[in-house]
Design a protein around this motif. Structure first.
Motif, PDB file in Angstrom:
ATOM      1  N   SER A 108     -10.587   7.046 -12.804  1.00 52.35           N
ATOM      2  CA  SER A 108     -10.376   7.879 -11.631  1.00 52.35           C
ATOM      3  C   SER A 108      -8.950   7.686 -11.144  1.00 52.35           C
ATOM      4  O   SER A 108      -8.437   6.557 -11.163  1.00 52.35           O
ATOM      5  CB  SER A 108     -11.364   7.487 -10.518  1.00 52.35           C
ATOM      6  OG  SER A 108     -11.213   8.319  -9.389  1.00 52.35           O
ATOM      7  N   PRO A 109      -8.274   8.756 -10.706  1.00 57.55           N
ATOM      8  CA  PRO A 109      -6.897   8.595 -10.215  1.00 57.55           C
ATOM      9  C   PRO A 109      -6.881   7.732  -8.952  1.00 57.55           C
ATOM     10  O   PRO A 109      -7.700   7.920  -8.054  1.00 57.55           O
ATOM     11  CB  PRO A 109      -6.463  10.033  -9.900  1.00 57.55           C
ATOM     12  CG  PRO A 109      -7.434  10.908 -10.617  1.00 57.55           C
ATOM     13  CD  PRO A 109      -8.723  10.152 -10.675  1.00 57.55           C
ATOM     14  N   VAL A 110      -5.952   6.797  -8.898  1.00 61.22           N
ATOM     15  CA  VAL A 110      -5.840   5.909  -7.739  1.00 61.22           C
ATOM     16  C   VAL A 110      -4.401   5.913  -7.237  1.00 61.22           C
ATOM     17  O   VAL A 110      -3.467   6.258  -7.972  1.00 61.22           O
ATOM     18  CB  VAL A 110      -6.283   4.467  -8.069  1.00 61.22           C
ATOM     19  CG1 VAL A 110      -7.760   4.418  -8.398  1.00 61.22           C
ATOM     20  CG2 VAL A 110      -5.450   3.888  -9.215  1.00 61.22           C
ATOM     21  N   ILE A 111      -4.256   5.527  -5.994  1.00 59.51           N
ATOM     22  CA  ILE A 111      -2.951   5.357  -5.381  1.00 59.51           C
ATOM     23  C   ILE A 111      -2.665   3.868  -5.271  1.00 59.51           C
ATOM     24  O   ILE A 111      -3.526   3.091  -4.849  1.00 59.51           O
ATOM     25  CB  ILE A 111      -2.922   6.027  -3.979  1.00 59.51           C
ATOM     26  CG1 ILE A 111      -2.763   7.532  -4.106  1.00 59.51           C
ATOM     27  CG2 ILE A 111      -1.816   5.467  -3.115  1.00 59.51           C
ATOM     28  CD1 ILE A 111      -1.355   7.970  -4.499  1.00 59.51           C
ATOM     29  N   GLY A 112      -1.454   3.479  -5.661  1.00 61.77           N
ATOM     30  CA  GLY A 112      -1.062   2.076  -5.568  1.00 61.77           C
ATOM     31  C   GLY A 112       0.135   1.908  -4.654  1.00 61.77           C
ATOM     32  O   GLY A 112       0.850   2.864  -4.349  1.00 61.77           O
ATOM     33  N   ARG A 113       0.332   0.667  -4.224  1.00 58.68           N
ATOM     34  CA  ARG A 113       1.445   0.362  -3.340  1.00 58.68           C
ATOM     35  C   ARG A 113       2.142  -0.906  -3.806  1.00 58.68           C
ATOM     36  O   ARG A 113       1.496  -1.922  -4.065  1.00 58.68           O
ATOM     37  CB  ARG A 113       0.937   0.160  -1.900  1.00 58.68           C
ATOM     38  CG  ARG A 113       2.046  -0.064  -0.878  1.00 58.68           C
ATOM     39  CD  ARG A 113       1.482  -0.587   0.438  1.00 58.68           C
ATOM     40  NE  ARG A 113       0.944  -1.931   0.270  1.00 58.68           N
ATOM     41  CZ  ARG A 113      -0.126  -2.391   0.904  1.00 58.68           C
ATOM     42  NH1 ARG A 113      -0.790  -1.618   1.726  1.00 58.68           N
ATOM     43  NH2 ARG A 113      -0.553  -3.625   0.699  1.00 58.68           N
ATOM     44  N   PHE A 114       3.458  -0.820  -3.923  1.00 56.64           N
ATOM     45  CA  PHE A 114       4.267  -1.998  -4.231  1.00 56.64           C
ATOM     46  C   PHE A 114       4.809  -2.575  -2.939  1.00 56.64           C
ATOM     47  O   PHE A 114       5.004  -1.846  -1.954  1.00 56.64           O
ATOM     48  CB  PHE A 114       5.430  -1.613  -5.166  1.00 56.64           C
ATOM     49  CG  PHE A 114       5.055  -1.713  -6.607  1.00 56.64           C
ATOM     50  CD1 PHE A 114       5.049  -2.934  -7.242  1.00 56.64           C
ATOM     51  CD2 PHE A 114       4.660  -0.594  -7.310  1.00 56.64           C
ATOM     52  CE1 PHE A 114       4.686  -3.036  -8.564  1.00 56.64           C
ATOM     53  CE2 PHE A 114       4.289  -0.679  -8.627  1.00 56.64           C
ATOM     54  CZ  PHE A 114       4.308  -1.905  -9.260  1.00 56.64           C
ATOM     55  N   PRO A 115       5.099  -3.906  -2.914  1.00 63.44           N
ATOM     56  CA  PRO A 115       5.136  -4.796  -4.074  1.00 63.44           C
ATOM     57  C   PRO A 115       3.823  -5.493  -4.376  1.00 63.44           C
ATOM     58  O   PRO A 115       3.743  -6.266  -5.327  1.00 63.44           O
ATOM     59  CB  PRO A 115       6.179  -5.836  -3.650  1.00 63.44           C
ATOM     60  CG  PRO A 115       5.986  -5.947  -2.176  1.00 63.44           C
ATOM     61  CD  PRO A 115       5.658  -4.545  -1.700  1.00 63.44           C
ATOM     62  N   ASP A 116       2.773  -5.269  -3.596  1.00 59.98           N
ATOM     63  CA  ASP A 116       1.571  -6.083  -3.750  1.00 59.98           C
ATOM     64  C   ASP A 116       0.485  -5.440  -4.593  1.00 59.98           C
ATOM     65  O   ASP A 116      -0.556  -6.036  -4.817  1.00 59.98           O
ATOM     66  CB  ASP A 116       0.994  -6.461  -2.383  1.00 59.98           C
ATOM     67  CG  ASP A 116       0.874  -5.257  -1.453  1.00 59.98           C
ATOM     68  OD1 ASP A 116       0.905  -4.123  -1.972  1.00 59.98           O
ATOM     69  OD2 ASP A 116       0.766  -5.448  -0.244  1.00 59.98           O
ATOM     70  N   LEU A 117       0.704  -4.223  -5.066  1.00 64.56           N
ATOM     71  CA  LEU A 117      -0.221  -3.548  -5.979  1.00 64.56           C
ATOM     72  C   LEU A 117      -1.619  -3.399  -5.391  1.00 64.56           C
ATOM     73  O   LEU A 117      -2.616  -3.607  -6.050  1.00 64.56           O
ATOM     74  CB  LEU A 117      -0.303  -4.273  -7.335  1.00 64.56           C
ATOM     75  CG  LEU A 117      -0.928  -3.470  -8.494  1.00 64.56           C
ATOM     76  CD1 LEU A 117      -0.175  -2.178  -8.711  1.00 64.56           C
ATOM     77  CD2 LEU A 117      -0.975  -4.276  -9.755  1.00 64.56           C
ATOM     78  N   GLU A 118      -1.708  -3.049  -4.121  1.00 65.34           N
ATOM     79  CA  GLU A 118      -3.002  -2.661  -3.586  1.00 65.34           C
ATOM     80  C   GLU A 118      -3.337  -1.278  -4.121  1.00 65.34           C
ATOM     81  O   GLU A 118      -2.487  -0.391  -4.142  1.00 65.34           O
ATOM     82  CB  GLU A 118      -2.995  -2.636  -2.058  1.00 65.34           C
ATOM     83  CG  GLU A 118      -4.351  -2.247  -1.481  1.00 65.34           C
ATOM     84  CD  GLU A 118      -4.388  -2.237   0.030  1.00 65.34           C
ATOM     85  OE1 GLU A 118      -5.454  -1.917   0.578  1.00 65.34           O
ATOM     86  OE2 GLU A 118      -3.362  -2.545   0.659  1.00 65.34           O
TER      87      GLU A 118
END
Length: 336
Positions: A282-292
């Motif tokens: 499933s497509p997901v959204i990630g956030r750097f720098p912590d890769l949530e």
């Protein structure tokens, strides 16, 4: 994926999303000189804190202060630093772990999942102050024994939260499927906006999130209607819109990602049952720098399931807080 499997995925996803703030909350309960380094000494201190501040842990009359979840998160992360592995969710209330997050160590070790909450109960019953230390020592012995017969092997840990920051270049290249999915949703967006009845409302700004939440509360009275085959195109494009709002709010740190189901598994549900990791297929959204990682579709399902107006905006604010500068018109205001 059946409703029970989806509920398990949602519970695990919610736990992983909350893991970092839950760990941060431990500071409310531990002494000022507590070392948050996941060392055996910190586990000794944690066991003492639980004995003094939560002696009735597990009892029906126990007050939920948040300490139990924070301690369980810390204990699980400390164990994974030795045995590798990942967080999974145990949905068997009659099982030894109950319906709770558990740690599944690196598969090579052949160990059963461990429930930090169950280990905390053992520490309460023993009253020795050394149960956590002993569990860590047993795990170290198992890892050492495997390493002795497999030189060069080290346990693998699945990054699941902001607890373990990773570098941008550690990610695999984007999957081609994601590019096709993003293009198809972008092409469908004008039709989707017309279907809502007010195409002018849908802008790629943070303010749109409130309208998107209202739309789903009005359109989907039940999770069954949300999950119906006839709804999937509408839900997919709405998920894309939510993800794009987040990405455009912080383009230097928020990104789309897709992890295909690995070979040997029938589908994402089969992979989750066997491995316990929800962010595949499933497509997901990630956030750097912590890769949530966040699954926009799961967030919209939670909106329909829990029906708490304002929740989606608050959750997105939490996600973007490390990513969006403090100044600027796109900054979201935290709500209480």
């Amino acid at each position: 994926m059946g409703s029970a499997d989806r509920l398990t995925v949602d519970r695990l996803a919610t736990w992983l999303e909350a893991l970092s703030p839950v760990l941060d909350r431990l500071a409310w309960f531990v002494p000022q000189d507590f070392s948050h380094d996941f060392s055996v000494e910190s586990l000794d201190s944690l066991e003492w804190v639980l004995a003094t501040q939560l002696p009735d842990f597990g009892a029906p009359e126990a007050v939920d202060t948040g300490l139990a979840d924070s301690a369980a998160a810390y204990l699980g992360e400390a164990l994974m630093r030795v045995g590798g592995g990942r967080w999974v969710w145990d949905e068997d209330p009659a099982g030894p772990a109950g319906s709770r997050p558990v740690v599944r160590f690196d598969d090579a070790l052949g160990l059963p999942p461990m429930s930090p909450l169950q280990l905390m109960a053992r520490a309460r019953d023993a009253g020795t102050g050394t149960v956590f230390r002993a569990a860590l020592a047993d795990l170290q012995e198992t890892v050492g024994g495997y390493q002795a017969s497999h030189p060069g092997w080290t346990p693998t840990t699945v990054h699941s939260s902001s607890v373990d920051p990773v570098a941008f270049d550690e990610l695999p290249p984007p999957d081609p499927w994601l590019s096709r999915w993003l293009a198809s949703r972008a092409a469908d967006f004008p039709r989707w906006a017309d279907e809502t009845g007010d195409p002018r409302e849908w802008q790629f700004t943070l303010e749109t999130i409130d309208g998107l939440e209202r739309l789903f509360l009005d359109r989907f009275g039940t999770v069954e209607k949300f999950s119906a085959p006839a709804s999937q195109g509408f839900v997919a494009t709405a998920s894309w819109l939510l993800g794009e709002i987040l990405r455009r709010a912080a383009p230097d740190s928020v990104f789309w990602r897709y992890y295909p189901v690995p070979p040997g598994y029938a589908d994402a549900a089969d992979y989750f049952k066997q491995v316990g990791y929800p962010c595949v297929g499933s497509p997901v959204i990630g956030r750097f720098p912590d890769l949530e990682l966040l699954d926009p579709r799961v967030l919209l399902q939670i909106v329909v399931e829990e029906r708490r107006p304002g929740w989606l905006r608050i959750r997105m604010d939490d996600f973007l807080t490390p990513a969006v500068p403090e100044t600027g018109s796109d900054r979201m205001t935290t709500r209480s």
